[in-house]
Design a protein around this motif. Structure first.
Motif, PDB file in Angstrom:
ATOM      1  N   TYR A 388       0.457  -1.422  -0.430  1.00  0.00           N
ATOM      2  CA  TYR A 388       0.030  -0.091   0.021  1.00  0.00           C
ATOM      3  C   TYR A 388       0.755   1.585  -0.060  1.00  0.00           C
ATOM      4  O   TYR A 388       1.593   2.038   0.820  1.00  0.00           O
ATOM      5  CB  TYR A 388      -1.093   0.203   0.966  1.00  0.00           C
ATOM      6  CG  TYR A 388      -1.612   1.311   1.435  1.00  0.00           C
ATOM      7  CD1 TYR A 388      -3.459   1.114   0.311  1.00  0.00           C
ATOM      8  CD2 TYR A 388      -1.280   2.477   2.107  1.00  0.00           C
ATOM      9  CE1 TYR A 388      -3.692   2.477   0.452  1.00  0.00           C
ATOM     10  CE2 TYR A 388      -2.157   3.404   1.751  1.00  0.00           C
ATOM     11  CZ  TYR A 388      -2.996   3.709   1.401  1.00  0.00           C
ATOM     12  OH  TYR A 388      -4.185   4.486   2.118  1.00  0.00           O
ATOM     13  N   ASN A 411       0.674  -3.249  -5.556  1.00  0.00           N
ATOM     14  CA  ASN A 411      -0.412  -2.947  -6.777  1.00  0.00           C
ATOM     15  C   ASN A 411      -0.850  -2.041  -6.945  1.00  0.00           C
ATOM     16  O   ASN A 411      -1.432  -1.654  -8.337  1.00  0.00           O
ATOM     17  CB  ASN A 411      -1.606  -4.126  -6.087  1.00  0.00           C
ATOM     18  CG  ASN A 411      -3.435  -4.499  -6.749  1.00  0.00           C
ATOM     19  OD1 ASN A 411      -4.049  -2.997  -6.799  1.00  0.00           O
ATOM     20  ND2 ASN A 411      -2.439  -5.082  -8.164  1.00  0.00           N
ATOM     21  N   THR A 412      -1.137  -1.120  -5.984  1.00  0.00           N
ATOM     22  CA  THR A 412      -1.887   0.698  -5.885  1.00  0.00           C
ATOM     23  C   THR A 412      -0.599   1.799  -6.174  1.00  0.00           C
ATOM     24  O   THR A 412      -0.241   1.380  -5.177  1.00  0.00           O
ATOM     25  CB  THR A 412      -3.221   0.579  -5.725  1.00  0.00           C
ATOM     26  OG1 THR A 412      -4.081  -1.224  -6.550  1.00  0.00           O
ATOM     27  CG2 THR A 412      -3.747   1.799  -6.033  1.00  0.00           C
ATOM     28  N   ASN A 414      -2.061   5.158  -5.252  1.00  0.00           N
ATOM     29  CA  ASN A 414      -2.466   6.302  -4.728  1.00  0.00           C
ATOM     30  C   ASN A 414      -2.303   7.557  -5.371  1.00  0.00           C
ATOM     31  O   ASN A 414      -3.565   8.521  -4.663  1.00  0.00           O
ATOM     32  CB  ASN A 414      -3.690   6.265  -3.258  1.00  0.00           C
ATOM     33  CG  ASN A 414      -3.787   4.869  -3.601  1.00  0.00           C
ATOM     34  OD1 ASN A 414      -4.812   4.572  -3.518  1.00  0.00           O
ATOM     35  ND2 ASN A 414      -3.389   4.267  -2.822  1.00  0.00           N
ATOM     36  N   GLU A 436      -2.715  -0.418 -10.727  1.00  0.00           N
ATOM     37  CA  GLU A 436      -3.413   0.978 -10.990  1.00  0.00           C
ATOM     38  C   GLU A 436      -2.601   2.344 -10.712  1.00  0.00           C
ATOM     39  O   GLU A 436      -1.740   1.719  -9.667  1.00  0.00           O
ATOM     40  CB  GLU A 436      -4.410   1.011 -10.292  1.00  0.00           C
ATOM     41  CG  GLU A 436      -5.628   2.089 -10.207  1.00  0.00           C
ATOM     42  CD  GLU A 436      -6.480   1.949  -9.417  1.00  0.00           C
ATOM     43  OE1 GLU A 436      -7.354   2.549  -9.314  1.00  0.00           O
ATOM     44  OE2 GLU A 436      -7.160   1.131  -9.617  1.00  0.00           O
ATOM     45  N   ASN A 438      -3.159   6.321 -10.080  1.00  0.00           N
ATOM     46  CA  ASN A 438      -4.414   6.702  -9.690  1.00  0.00           C
ATOM     47  C   ASN A 438      -4.198   8.225  -9.760  1.00  0.00           C
ATOM     48  O   ASN A 438      -5.040   9.119  -9.816  1.00  0.00           O
ATOM     49  CB  ASN A 438      -5.097   7.243  -7.758  1.00  0.00           C
ATOM     50  CG  ASN A 438      -5.700   5.537  -7.777  1.00  0.00           C
ATOM     51  OD1 ASN A 438      -6.059   4.757  -9.041  1.00  0.00           O
ATOM     52  ND2 ASN A 438      -5.548   5.236  -6.769  1.00  0.00           N
TER      53      ASN A 438
END
Length: 559
Positions: A388, A411-412, A414, A436, A438
């Protein structure tokens, strides 16, 4: 300490009881202690005209169960204490007055079922008090209010205290006059401290192992450190907004070996003789930021191995002899930002216990207006457990970085993702799970030949930029990238031959953004047919030129 809704300025203050001392789970930038089974937090909203909020928590089984956040009203710089019986709370804060000065306010409330019933809107102070940074303390018999008078030209010598007697019904009978004392910014044998009920250094300053010093504790000489270790060796918990070991000749921190927790920030800054943090080995908790920077001889931070959770930022900046950061290898979560910048580290091959960074991660980058000049860092293979990232990821201005193989579980992102200004970077095998981003995605000013490890990337919430990557020959692994909410910039990649991989990409026009396709100066680019969908989109502004001969022809065939 931050940041989106509530400001970092958080005070969680209560008094320890010998028989009821509790260990609680702390959160980012919060200073936590407990009276019996109750804790209260006050927050300042981060706006131009801020409001103050509070929430009450119940402590059970070493955890806090919080009730809802409740608004108090307009104000800033809140501080709060609970009486030893856990029945009453006193709140102080400042608010603008009619004469454009900051007026200090004190309110009283009764705690009941997770709410506070404030007794009156009336200020409990016996007279108007004007200043900033109010702090309030309470014990069984007395209340102490301190504040800084901003009307004086000598701000460092304008801290006042006002004492009051606490009755059996938790009513304050204030003394008629306040006392002017020196700043609590420097702890020395001659210092005066704003602690509990005294304006001097009492022998019993340490209550149940808790040393309370406002606004900050600053150690700026070896004599300061030695004196602290001798005078306060039984003070295991430091309740202060900021503990600074800074701008000094300090070489030995062993007198601080009794400190277990710091309920605020820890700054270790510009200590020219400090080679090791040995002496901080017992430190398990810092409830604010940890900043270690500009220490010319610091080579060992192994003393920090007992810290597993950083509740604010973790900064390792400009320590030229620091080649090993295994001292923070046991950290599992950082709630704020992490910066690794301008040290002597050649390889970041650890930090594999770290699963969460609440805000930005910067390796290299621009700090204090300057770039890193990171001549030592060559590889990044760590961060393998990081799953995260709450903000941006930036790896930039690392002149000798050749390889990134870490971040296999991320994974992401933000925020934005950027790898740039690292022109020796050839091996980009990390980020194999990234699906991903963002905000913006950028790989620029490197020597990578492909983007193969981004094969799982599907969505970008901002623009996509691939520029000035002189050895990049293909981007086929971006074939799963379906969506970007912004512009596409592919420019000055002199070895790039095809845009194959962007076949499925669609750009979403953002209402307040000028969405563009910029395709320039890719001198070997001969096949641009993969972006026909974007090229035919009439809502996208196009800037195309300086590419290989076949690019223009292939785009004409898109019609």
């Amino acid at each position: 300490m931050s940041r989106k809704y509530l400001s970092v300025l958080v005070s969680l203050i209560a008094l320890f009881s010998v028989n009821t001392q509790a260990s609680v789970t702390q959160q980012h930038s919060e200073q936590v202690s407990a009276a019996k089974s109750t804790v209260i937090a006050v927050f300042e909203e981060n706006t131009v005209n801020p409001k103050i909020f509070y929430k009450v928590g119940n402590i059970a089984k070493k955890q806090i169960s919080w009730h809802q956040v409740i608004e108090i009203g307009h104000g800033k710089s809140p501080d709060v204490v609970i009486t030893p019986d856990s029945n009453t709370v006193f709140l102080t804060y400042v608010k603008p007055s009619s004469n454009n000065l900051s007026q200090v306010i004190v309110k009283r409330g009764d705690i009941n079922n997770g709410r506070v019933r404030w007794q009156s809107e009336r200020n409990l102070l016996p007279k108007d008090v004007y200043g900033v940074s109010p702090k309030i303390l309470v014990d069984e018999k007395q209340v102490t209010l301190s504040w800084q008078d901003i009307r004086s030209k000598k701000k460092q010598d304008t801290i006042h205290t006002l004492l009051g007697n606490l009755t059996s019904h938790d009513i304050i009978n204030w003394n008629s006059k306040s006392q002017l004392v020196k700043s609590a910014a420097m702890l020395k044998p001659s210092s005066l401290l704003l602690t509990n009920n005294s304006t001097s250094v009492p022998d019993d300053i340490c209550k149940n192992g808790v040393l309370t010093i406002f606004p900050e504790l600053v150690l700026r000489s070896q004599d300061d450190v030695n004196y602290f270790g001798q005078k306060y060796k039984n003070c295991h918990y430091i309740n202060s907004k900021d503990v600074q070991i800074a701008y000094s000749d300090i070489s030995d921190l062993s007198p601080l070996s009794g400190i277990n927790e710091i309920w605020g920030d820890l700054d270790i800054i510009q200590n020219d003789s400090l080679e090791s943090l040995s002496g901080l080995d017992s430190l398990t908790t810092v409830s604010g930021d940890i900043s270690i920077s500009k220490n010319a001889k610091l080579a060992n931070i192994g003393a920090l191995t007992n810290i597993t959770h950083v509740f604010g930022d973790l900064d390792l900046i400009s320590n030229p002899l620091l080649t090993d950061i295994t001292g923070v290898n046991n950290v599992t979560a950082i709630e704020g930002n992490m910066v690794i910048h301008g040290n002597g580290i050649a390889a970041i091959d650890n930090l594999n216990s770290l699963t969460r960074i609440g805000q930005d991660l910067t390796i290299g980058g621009v700090v204090d207006g300057g770039t890193a000049d990171s001549e030592f860092l060559k590889s990044i293979e760590g961060f393998q457990a990081l799953s995260y990232l709450g903000g941006d990821l930036e790896v930039s201005f690392n002149d000798n970085l050749t390889s990134i193989k870490g971040f296999s579980n991320l994974n992401t992102v933000n925020g934005s993702f950027s790898i740039e200004y690292s022109d020796k970077l050839q091996d980009l095998q990390g980020f194999s799970s990234l699906a991903e981003v963002n905000k913006d995605f950028e790989v620029s000013d490197t020597s990578v030949t492909n983007l193969d490890n981004f094969s799982k990337l599907q969505k970008v919430g901002g623009g996509v930029t691939v520029t000035n990557d002189s050895k990049l020959t293909q981007i086929e692994s971006l074939k799963n990238l379906l969506l970007a909410k912004g512009s596409l910039y592919v420019s000055r990649n002199k070895s790039l031959k095809s845009l194959e991989g962007l076949n499925n990409l669609g750009l979403i026009r953002v209402s307040d953004d000028n969405t563009r396709l910029m395709l320039q100066d890719n001198t070997s680019l001969s096949d641009c047919s993969a972006i026909c969908g974007i090229y035919n989109d009439l809502t996208v502004n196009k800037i195309i030129g300086g590419n290989g001969d076949g690019c223009t022809t292939s785009l004409k065939n898109c019609r």
